[in-house]
Design a protein around this motif. Structure first.
Motif, PDB file in Angstrom:
ATOM      1  N   GLY A   1       1.154 -38.943 -19.824  1.00  0.00           N
ATOM      2  CA  GLY A   1      -0.015 -38.678 -18.759  1.00  0.00           C
ATOM      3  C   GLY A   1      -0.698 -37.270 -18.920  1.00  0.00           C
ATOM      4  O   GLY A   1      -0.245 -36.588 -20.051  1.00  0.00           O
ATOM      5  N   LEU A   2      -1.580 -36.828 -18.438  1.00  0.00           N
ATOM      6  CA  LEU A   2      -2.310 -35.712 -18.564  1.00  0.00           C
ATOM      7  C   LEU A   2      -2.315 -34.948 -17.295  1.00  0.00           C
ATOM      8  O   LEU A   2      -2.382 -35.399 -16.152  1.00  0.00           O
ATOM      9  CB  LEU A   2      -3.775 -35.859 -18.821  1.00  0.00           C
ATOM     10  N   PRO A   3      -2.072 -33.392 -17.316  1.00  0.00           N
ATOM     11  CA  PRO A   3      -2.223 -32.753 -16.267  1.00  0.00           C
ATOM     12  C   PRO A   3      -3.547 -32.751 -15.425  1.00  0.00           C
ATOM     13  O   PRO A   3      -4.385 -33.050 -16.119  1.00  0.00           O
ATOM     14  CB  PRO A   3      -1.886 -31.149 -16.924  1.00  0.00           C
ATOM     15  N   ILE A   4      -3.519 -32.726 -14.152  1.00  0.00           N
ATOM     16  CA  ILE A   4      -4.586 -32.805 -13.482  1.00  0.00           C
ATOM     17  C   ILE A   4      -4.630 -31.761 -12.218  1.00  0.00           C
ATOM     18  O   ILE A   4      -3.698 -31.205 -11.817  1.00  0.00           O
ATOM     19  CB  ILE A   4      -4.465 -34.144 -12.622  1.00  0.00           C
ATOM     20  N   ILE A   5      -5.933 -31.435 -11.974  1.00  0.00           N
ATOM     21  CA  ILE A   5      -6.162 -30.308 -10.892  1.00  0.00           C
ATOM     22  C   ILE A   5      -6.993 -31.021  -9.929  1.00  0.00           C
ATOM     23  O   ILE A   5      -8.167 -31.325 -10.220  1.00  0.00           O
ATOM     24  CB  ILE A   5      -6.609 -29.052 -11.212  1.00  0.00           C
ATOM     25  N   LEU A   6      -6.774 -30.882  -8.539  1.00  0.00           N
ATOM     26  CA  LEU A   6      -7.445 -31.611  -7.573  1.00  0.00           C
ATOM     27  C   LEU A   6      -8.223 -30.324  -7.097  1.00  0.00           C
ATOM     28  O   LEU A   6      -7.547 -29.230  -6.297  1.00  0.00           O
ATOM     29  CB  LEU A   6      -6.402 -32.283  -6.336  1.00  0.00           C
ATOM     30  N   CYS A   7      -9.523 -30.519  -6.826  1.00  0.00           N
ATOM     31  CA  CYS A   7     -10.404 -29.321  -6.314  1.00  0.00           C
ATOM     32  C   CYS A   7     -11.069 -29.701  -5.105  1.00  0.00           C
ATOM     33  O   CYS A   7     -11.784 -30.809  -5.007  1.00  0.00           O
ATOM     34  CB  CYS A   7     -11.415 -28.892  -7.429  1.00  0.00           C
ATOM     35  N   GLY A   8     -11.058 -28.954  -4.143  1.00  0.00           N
ATOM     36  CA  GLY A   8     -11.950 -29.153  -2.774  1.00  0.00           C
ATOM     37  C   GLY A   8     -11.437 -28.108  -1.487  1.00  0.00           C
ATOM     38  O   GLY A   8     -10.401 -27.605  -1.800  1.00  0.00           O
ATOM     39  N   PRO A   9     -12.067 -28.205  -0.853  1.00  0.00           N
ATOM     40  CA  PRO A   9     -11.756 -27.301   0.360  1.00  0.00           C
ATOM     41  C   PRO A   9     -10.610 -27.370   1.190  1.00  0.00           C
ATOM     42  O   PRO A   9     -10.063 -28.735   0.756  1.00  0.00           O
ATOM     43  CB  PRO A   9     -13.070 -27.219   1.241  1.00  0.00           C
ATOM     44  N   THR A  10      -9.995 -26.778   1.929  1.00  0.00           N
ATOM     45  CA  THR A  10      -8.859 -26.964   2.708  1.00  0.00           C
ATOM     46  C   THR A  10      -9.246 -28.324   3.757  1.00  0.00           C
ATOM     47  O   THR A  10     -10.263 -28.457   4.333  1.00  0.00           O
ATOM     48  CB  THR A  10      -8.573 -25.941   3.675  1.00  0.00           C
ATOM     49  N   GLY A  11      -8.335 -29.233   3.940  1.00  0.00           N
ATOM     50  CA  GLY A  11      -8.552 -30.269   4.733  1.00  0.00           C
ATOM     51  C   GLY A  11      -9.128 -31.483   4.242  1.00  0.00           C
ATOM     52  O   GLY A  11      -9.163 -32.417   4.860  1.00  0.00           O
ATOM     53  N   VAL A  12      -9.237 -31.590   2.801  1.00  0.00           N
ATOM     54  CA  VAL A  12      -9.706 -33.010   2.115  1.00  0.00           C
ATOM     55  C   VAL A  12      -8.842 -33.862   1.851  1.00  0.00           C
ATOM     56  O   VAL A  12      -9.063 -34.916   1.588  1.00  0.00           O
ATOM     57  CB  VAL A  12     -10.911 -32.539   0.989  1.00  0.00           C
ATOM     58  N   GLY A  13      -7.444 -33.420   1.902  1.00  0.00           N
ATOM     59  CA  GLY A  13      -6.502 -34.311   1.583  1.00  0.00           C
ATOM     60  C   GLY A  13      -5.874 -34.235   0.212  1.00  0.00           C
ATOM     61  O   GLY A  13      -5.509 -35.361  -0.397  1.00  0.00           O
ATOM     62  N   LYS A  14      -5.877 -33.024  -0.554  1.00  0.00           N
ATOM     63  CA  LYS A  14      -5.503 -32.787  -1.546  1.00  0.00           C
ATOM     64  C   LYS A  14      -3.892 -33.040  -1.657  1.00  0.00           C
ATOM     65  O   LYS A  14      -3.497 -33.885  -2.662  1.00  0.00           O
ATOM     66  CB  LYS A  14      -5.686 -31.616  -2.202  1.00  0.00           C
TER      67      LYS A  14
END
Length: 210
Positions: A35-48
């Motif tokens: 697999g590949l490393p992944i980063i989830l981006c988004g404001p607080t509360g979006v469900g990361k």
């Protein structure tokens, strides 16, 4: 791929605002060679955090990871004002590495060996911490705090999450080792249909509490 059993189908926006993000996550998980490393981006509360759990479950569902694969969640913000403590929790430390280090202790990387490590608020890592993680992402090895020689290995899939701009808050070398950068949209960016689905979901959840 049998989408009927795809756990990502439970996300609101699977065929809409999250369609690209979900395809990125599937690609990250199923990429040959671990697999590949992944980063989830988004404001607080979006469900990361919720999304990170789904990635772990999807990996097990597709037999990329065994059923007993650990999921370790670590919020870097808890130690934002103490980078030494943050590093020691992440990588572990040896006896005498700092005041109060009375015994050698393993870190989150060791605890997540064979599974997934979710690092939330990863922008709280200072440059030294990012460099150490770069070494791990690049070579699969790390040193515990206080060690000057020898290396430890761990087989860990890392999911990062941040609320901040990537280019302004991370080392370029660090970002180069995270090829999958997923944008999770805020509620305001969702269409009317998805917003209505969220309202229905919230109402259902509230009714269950009653």
């Amino acid at each position: 791929m049998n989408r009927d059993t795809d756990i990502f189908e439970r996300l609101i926006g699977v065929n809409g605002s999250l369609e690209k993000a979900i395809e990125q996550m599937r690609s990250s998980i199923l990429y040959p060679g671990g697999g590949l490393p992944i980063i989830l981006c988004g404001p607080t509360g979006v469900g990361k955090s919720y999304t990170a759990h789904l990635i772990h479950q999807f990996s097990i569902e597709k037999e990329v990871l065994p059923k007993a694969a650990p999921f370790i969640s670590f919020n870097c913000a808890q130690y934002a004002n103490n980078p030494e403590l943050l590093s020691s929790n992440l990588f572990g430390y040896v006896k005498g590495a700092f005041t109060g280090a009375e015994r050698t202790t393993e870190g989150m990387l060791k605890a997540a060996d064979g599974g997934v490590l979710f690092l939330d608020e990863v922008h709280r890592l200072n440059e030294e911490g990012q460099e150490k993680l770069f070494t791990f992402l690049d070579q699969g090895v790390y040193r515990r705090m206080g060690e000057t020689e020898g290396w430890h290995r761990a087989d860990v899939r890392i999911i990062f999450a941040t609320t901040l701009n990537l280019q302004k808050n991370f080392l370029k070398t660090f970002l180069r080792r995270i090829p999958i950068q997923v944008k999770i949209p805020d509620l305001e960016e969702r269409g009317p249909r998805e917003k209505a689905q969220f309202v229905n979901m919230f109402l259902i959840d509230e009714s269950k509490k009653g």
